[in-house]
Design an enzyme around this catalytic site. Structure first.
Site, short mmCIF file in Angstrom:
data_model
loop_
_atom_site.label_atom_id
_atom_site.label_comp_id
_atom_site.label_asym_id
_atom_site.label_seq_id
_atom_site.Cartn_x
_atom_site.Cartn_y
_atom_site.Cartn_z
N SER A 174 0.84 -1.22 0.00
CA SER A 174 0.00 0.00 0.00
C SER A 174 0.86 1.25 0.00
CB SER A 174 -0.92 0.01 1.22
OG SER A 174 -1.45 1.31 1.41
N ASP A 327 -5.75 0.25 -9.19
CA ASP A 327 -7.01 0.97 -9.43
C ASP A 327 -7.62 0.65 -10.80
OD1 ASP A 327 -6.86 2.19 -6.97
OD2 ASP A 327 -5.82 3.96 -7.72
N ARG A 358 -14.47 -3.85 -4.68
CA ARG A 358 -14.51 -3.78 -6.14
C ARG A 358 -14.61 -5.14 -6.81
NH1 ARG A 358 -10.31 1.35 -6.94
NH2 ARG A 358 -11.96 2.92 -6.74
N ARG A 403 -14.72 4.66 -9.77
CA ARG A 403 -14.18 3.78 -10.83
C ARG A 403 -15.19 2.71 -11.26
NH1 ARG A 403 -9.27 6.14 -11.09
NH2 ARG A 403 -8.25 6.49 -9.08
C1 S3P Z 1 -2.90 5.71 -3.65
C2 S3P Z 1 -2.59 4.41 -3.34
C3 S3P Z 1 -3.48 3.27 -3.64
C4 S3P Z 1 -4.55 3.63 -4.65
C5 S3P Z 1 -5.18 4.95 -4.37
C6 S3P Z 1 -4.14 6.07 -4.36
C7 S3P Z 1 -1.94 6.77 -3.30
O1 S3P Z 1 -4.12 2.86 -2.44
O2 S3P Z 1 -5.54 2.63 -4.68
O3 S3P Z 1 -6.16 5.25 -5.33
O4 S3P Z 1 -2.08 7.91 -3.78
O5 S3P Z 1 -1.02 6.49 -2.51
P1 S3P Z 1 -3.46 1.78 -1.43
O6 S3P Z 1 -2.30 2.41 -0.78
O7 S3P Z 1 -4.57 1.47 -0.46
O8 S3P Z 1 -3.11 0.60 -2.30
#
Ligand code: S3P
Length: 448
Positions: A174, A327, A358, A403
């Site tokens: 993440s 995403d 999702r 999305r």
């Molecule tokens: C993001 C990280 C992702 C992504 C989100 C934006 C970011 O989430 O799904 O739309 O800007 O760091 P996760 O860290 O939960 O994977």
């Protein structure tokens, strides 16, 4: 909007060839970060190309609540006069992050090592999402978190008065958690270390270096080891936000499935931590030309010429690719429905804790459109029906998820019968010009 206001039903129908140039707005991840890092620098950061979607506007409002001066100067042009690392003041009121996980998680990290208290909330979607993944590492710095059961919002964070640096191996791939820990580490003395097994989007690392932080990334057997030296003075920057590859995915995939289409999508990021969808589409047989590779706003980009691709074939998407296209699985599963054979998406359980579940939202929506799918906790399999072969003719629930809404509106552009979504209003969070941009290409999308 996005769970706070009235639902906006929308519908799309089979359209003639899509033609023209699709200029998608600024990258959401980089937009959030430019406001937050600008707020941590001393002096004026100038931002161009900022995404003016609701998620980013909520971050701008939050930065003001913590004491930064954030000013809109024109379309996508903003300035931030920062308060410096550790300079946040205590907000007077609850911070409402709307629909945005990036807003709440990155800001929790940023304030967690300052001796102030802040309470965060969000819309019905965000209040369901897990915050423990962020508050667990923040507690190692000395911060305390008080939230609802299961680590849900609303949640109060009491920042650490005497923060200690942390060494933290991410239990989930993440970028939000990684960034929260790095932002907390900014105001801790000594070195904060974050280890990630699988690389996730690296905008925080790139931008922190740009703002003058001492940050090193080492590739080891453990994965990427990111070391940040605490308590730097960050220098204000001129940030040119590049276009969002996750938004570009919608016109790109629409052109691939709408017969006769031929469009140009300029300035799409080729950053290896973001380009998994594009690799996957090429492997499926998509007709995409990557023209004029160059650098824009510190990111490698190319102009994509995309043509209708009538004989794409389903593939097994490598699970290790998931972080670089996390995403994009909803729109990929729509393309998969218009391909032949099975598309197997494994290692995708993180999709269950996004703006909606999702896997469930796509599976139910595709089934309603007449597509066969299989799922388990960590997998989604779509059985393709070939070009033009998806029946459609359904109304799909979007669960306050931008999305999901955009994916099914794209699906309707090539399905036999129109596809409706119960609520398109969340599209405002990330891609406010989606409807006008798609209509400009020839897409038949309407409200009501
Ligand atoms: C993001 C990280 C992702 C992504 C989100 C934006 C970011 O989430 O799904 O739309 O800007 O760091 P996760 O860290 O939960 O994977």
């Amino acid at each position: 909007m996005s769970g706070h206001g009235d639902a906006q039903p929308m519908k799309s129908r089979r359209s003639g060839p899509l033609r023209g140039v699709a200029e998608v707005p600024g990258d959401k991840s980089i937009s959030h970060r430019s406001l937050i890092f600008g707020a941590m620098a001393v002096g004026e950061t100038r931002i161009t190309g900022l995404l003016e979607g609701q998620d980013v506007l909520d971050t701008a409002k939050a930065m003001r609540a913590f004491g930064a001066t954030v000013t809109r100067r024109g379309q996508g042009e903003w300035t931030v006069n920062g308060v410096g690392v550790g300079g946040f003041r205590e907000p007077d009121d609850v911070i409402d992050c709307g629909n945005s996980g990036t807003c709440v998680r990155l800001i929790m990290g940023t304030m967690a090592t300052t001796p102030i208290t802040a309470t965060f909330t969000g819309d019905a979607s965000l209040r369901k999402r897990p915050m423990g993944r962020v508050t667990d590492p923040l507690s190692l710095f000395g911060a305390r978190a008080y939230g609802r059961q299961g680590g849900r919002l609303p949640m109060t964070i009491v920042g650490a008065a005497n923060p200690v640096p942390v060494r933290y191996a991410l239990p989930v791939a993440s970028a939000q958690v990684k960034s929260a820990v790095l932002l907390a580490g900014l105001n801790a003395p000594g070195e904060t270390v974050v280890i990630e097994k699988e690389p996730t989007r690296d905008h925080s690392e790139r931008m922190l270096v740009g703002f003058g932080a001492d940050l090193q990334v080492e590739k080891t057997e453990e994965g990427h080891v990111i070391t940040l030296k605490g308590q730097p003075e960050l220098r204000p920057q001129a940030v040119a936000v590049p276009r969002d590859p996750s938004s570009a995915a919608f016109p790109v995939c629409a052109a691939l499935i709408v017969e006769g289409s031929d469009i140009l999508v300029p300035g799409v990021s080729q950053n290896l931590t973001r380009n998994g969808l594009y690799l996957t589409l090429v492997e499926m047989g998509a007709d995409i030309e990557f023209r004029n590779p160059r650098e824009e706003g510190g990111e490698p980009v190319a102009d994509l010429r995309v043509r209708f691709s009538g004989d794409m074939k389903g593939i097994d998407v490598p699970p290790e690719r998931a972080p670089s296209m996390i995403d994009e699985y909803p729109i990929l599963s729509v393309v998969a429905a218009f391909s032949t054979g099975r598309t197997v998406m494994r290692g995708v359980k993180e999709l269950r804790v996004k703006e909606s579940d999702r896997i469930d939202a796509m599976a139910r929506g595709l089934e309603a459109c007449g597509v066969r799918v299989e799922e388990d906790e960590d997998t989604l399999i779509v059985h393709g029906m070939g070009a033009g072969g998806v029946p459609g003719g359904a109304t799909v629930k979007t669960h306050i998820d931008h999305r999901i809404a955009m994916s099914f509106l794209v699906c309707g552009l090539a399905a036999k019968a129109p596809v409706a979504v119960d609520d398109g209003s969340p599209i405002q969070t990330s891609f406010p010009i989606f409807e006008s941009l798609m209509r400009g290409l020839g897409a038949e999308i309407e409200r009501g």
